[in-house]
Design a protein around this motif. Structure first.
Motif, short mmCIF file in Angstrom:
data_model
loop_
_atom_site.label_atom_id
_atom_site.label_comp_id
_atom_site.label_asym_id
_atom_site.label_seq_id
_atom_site.Cartn_x
_atom_site.Cartn_y
_atom_site.Cartn_z
N ARG A 158 0.83 -1.20 0.00
CA ARG A 158 0.00 0.00 0.00
C ARG A 158 0.87 1.26 0.00
NH1 ARG A 158 -4.06 0.12 4.93
NH2 ARG A 158 -4.91 -1.66 3.75
N ALA A 159 0.34 2.32 -0.55
CA ALA A 159 1.01 3.62 -0.51
C ALA A 159 0.19 4.58 0.35
CB ALA A 159 1.17 4.19 -1.92
N CYS A 160 0.87 5.51 1.00
CA CYS A 160 0.18 6.54 1.79
C CYS A 160 1.04 7.78 1.83
CB CYS A 160 -0.08 6.04 3.22
SG CYS A 160 1.39 6.06 4.27
N ARG A 161 0.43 8.89 2.25
CA ARG A 161 1.18 10.13 2.46
C ARG A 161 1.39 10.36 3.95
NH1 ARG A 161 2.34 13.68 -1.55
NH2 ARG A 161 1.20 13.44 -3.51
N TYR A 163 5.69 3.70 0.68
CA TYR A 163 5.16 2.39 0.32
C TYR A 163 5.49 1.41 1.45
CZ TYR A 163 4.37 3.91 -4.51
OH TYR A 163 3.93 4.56 -5.63
N GLY A 164 4.53 0.55 1.78
CA GLY A 164 4.76 -0.45 2.81
C GLY A 164 3.80 -1.61 2.64
N ILE A 165 4.07 -2.68 3.36
CA ILE A 165 3.20 -3.86 3.33
C ILE A 165 2.48 -3.95 4.67
CG2 ILE A 165 3.16 -6.39 3.27
CD1 ILE A 165 5.41 -6.31 1.26
N VAL A 166 1.17 -4.12 4.61
CA VAL A 166 0.36 -4.17 5.82
C VAL A 166 -0.35 -5.51 5.91
CG1 VAL A 166 -0.01 -1.68 5.81
CG2 VAL A 166 -1.68 -3.15 4.72
N ASN A 167 -0.72 -5.86 7.12
CA ASN A 167 -1.44 -7.10 7.40
C ASN A 167 -2.92 -6.79 7.46
OD1 ASN A 167 -2.44 -9.48 8.42
ND2 ASN A 167 -1.02 -9.59 10.15
N ASN A 168 -3.71 -7.45 6.64
CA ASN A 168 -5.15 -7.19 6.59
C ASN A 168 -5.97 -8.08 7.52
OD1 ASN A 168 -5.10 -5.10 4.67
ND2 ASN A 168 -4.92 -6.58 3.00
#
Length: 314
Positions: A64-67, A76-81
């Motif tokens: 996912r990308a975020c500001r 950009y990072g990887i998250v656990n859903n």
């Protein structure tokens, strides 16, 4: 099912092992791996991300990308859903530490002035007993509730140590006695912001944790500083509130930076102080759903402990 190459795996492992990357660093890594620049080969870059996410979905992860709302930088990072009791056991933080983190995040998002931070002193004064009671309120059938000793005896030194750990892991940012959200929180808490009705930015529709407010006290419009710059960058753009039409006293103010890792080429920026606001605040602490608000667990990016098996191309 998409088949991932070693190039896809390298991007994934870089984010898992080193944590979130700034956009320029992630783009640089992509260029080194593929020989293509994302700026000149946007469709190829997007296709890589799409394939990665299709595969990560099988293990309930997401790239996912975020500001970062304090400096406007994209990460950009990887998250656990996953959001279940089993995933919560994977966090390195204790239950009182998680409650302390929840209290900090709730205090920040409840700020009617949308300054995006609280003081370190205010954070240290957060009472974990209140967090525990708020979390058990819906389950209580009346009568007294026993507060665990771990909550009652969580000392000031334990809070200070927790702040250090949360900053190191980038769940919070800490500078000059002010605590803001870290990039991991912006990555992980997107759905939590929406579920808890945190006011959104009028331009990008993302949660406006750190934002500018319309000067009309009767208007609830919030806009991120970087969104204001984009909206008002054109000389002919009318500088008025998109909600009520009130003139927006816009200055190219510098953005206040709480992230110590900001690029040296972009000098720290600061905003003009907000005037006191009488706007309606978001739901009070007891009304905030904290079930999925846990660093390093149900919605965390701390997934290096999980075994991710992906198919590689021959």
């Amino acid at each position: 099912m998409p088949t991932l190459s070693w190039r896809h795996h390298t991007l994934i492992q870089a984010l898992l092992s080193r944590g979130p990357h700034k956009e320029k660093d992630f783009h640089s890594l992509f260029t080194k791996i593929t020989g293509k620049s994302p700026d000149n080969h946007r469709s190829l870059f997007n296709e890589y991300l799409r394939k990665i996410n299709e595969e990560l979905a099988f293990v309930q992860l997401e790239l996912r990308a975020c500001r970062n709302q304090y400096d406007g930088n994209v990460h950009y990072g990887i998250v656990n859903n996953v959001s279940d009791e089993q995933s919560k056991l994977g966090t390195k933080y204790s239950v009182p530490q998680i409650a302390f983190y929840k209290g900090i995040i709730e205090a920040i998002v409840q700020d009617a002035a949308a300054q995006g931070f609280i003081s370190t002193i205010d954070a240290l004064n957060i009472r974990l007993e209140n967090q525990f009671l708020a979390g058990t309120e819906s389950q209580s059938q009346g009568g007294s509730t026993h507060i665990p000793a771990a909550f009652r005896n969580f000392s000031m030194s334990q809070k200070e140590k927790t702040l250090e750990e949360l900053e190191k892991d980038r769940w919070i940012s800490l500078k000059d006695g002010k605590i803001g959200l870290g990039v991991r929180s912006f990555l992980d808490l997107r759905s939590w912001f929406r579920n808890n009705e945190v006011p959104s930015c009028e331009v990008c529709n993302e949660a406006a944790v750190k934002a500018e407010l319309c000067q009309n006290e009767g208007c609830s419009v919030r806009i991120h500083m970087y969104c204001l710059r984009m909206k008002f960058s054109k000389s002919k753009a009318e500088k008025v509130c998109p909600g009520c039409g009130t003139r927006w006293h816009y200055n190219i103010a510098k953005i206040e930076v709480l992230d110590e890792e900001e690029d040296a080429s972009a000098p720290p920026e600061s905003q003009q102080p907000h005037e006191p606001s009488t706007r309606k605040r978001p739901r009070n602490r007891a009304g905030i759903d904290s079930d999925n608000l846990e660093p390093g667990s149900s919605q965390s990016t701390m997934v290096t402990r999980r075994s991710v098996r992906l198919k590689s191309s021959a």
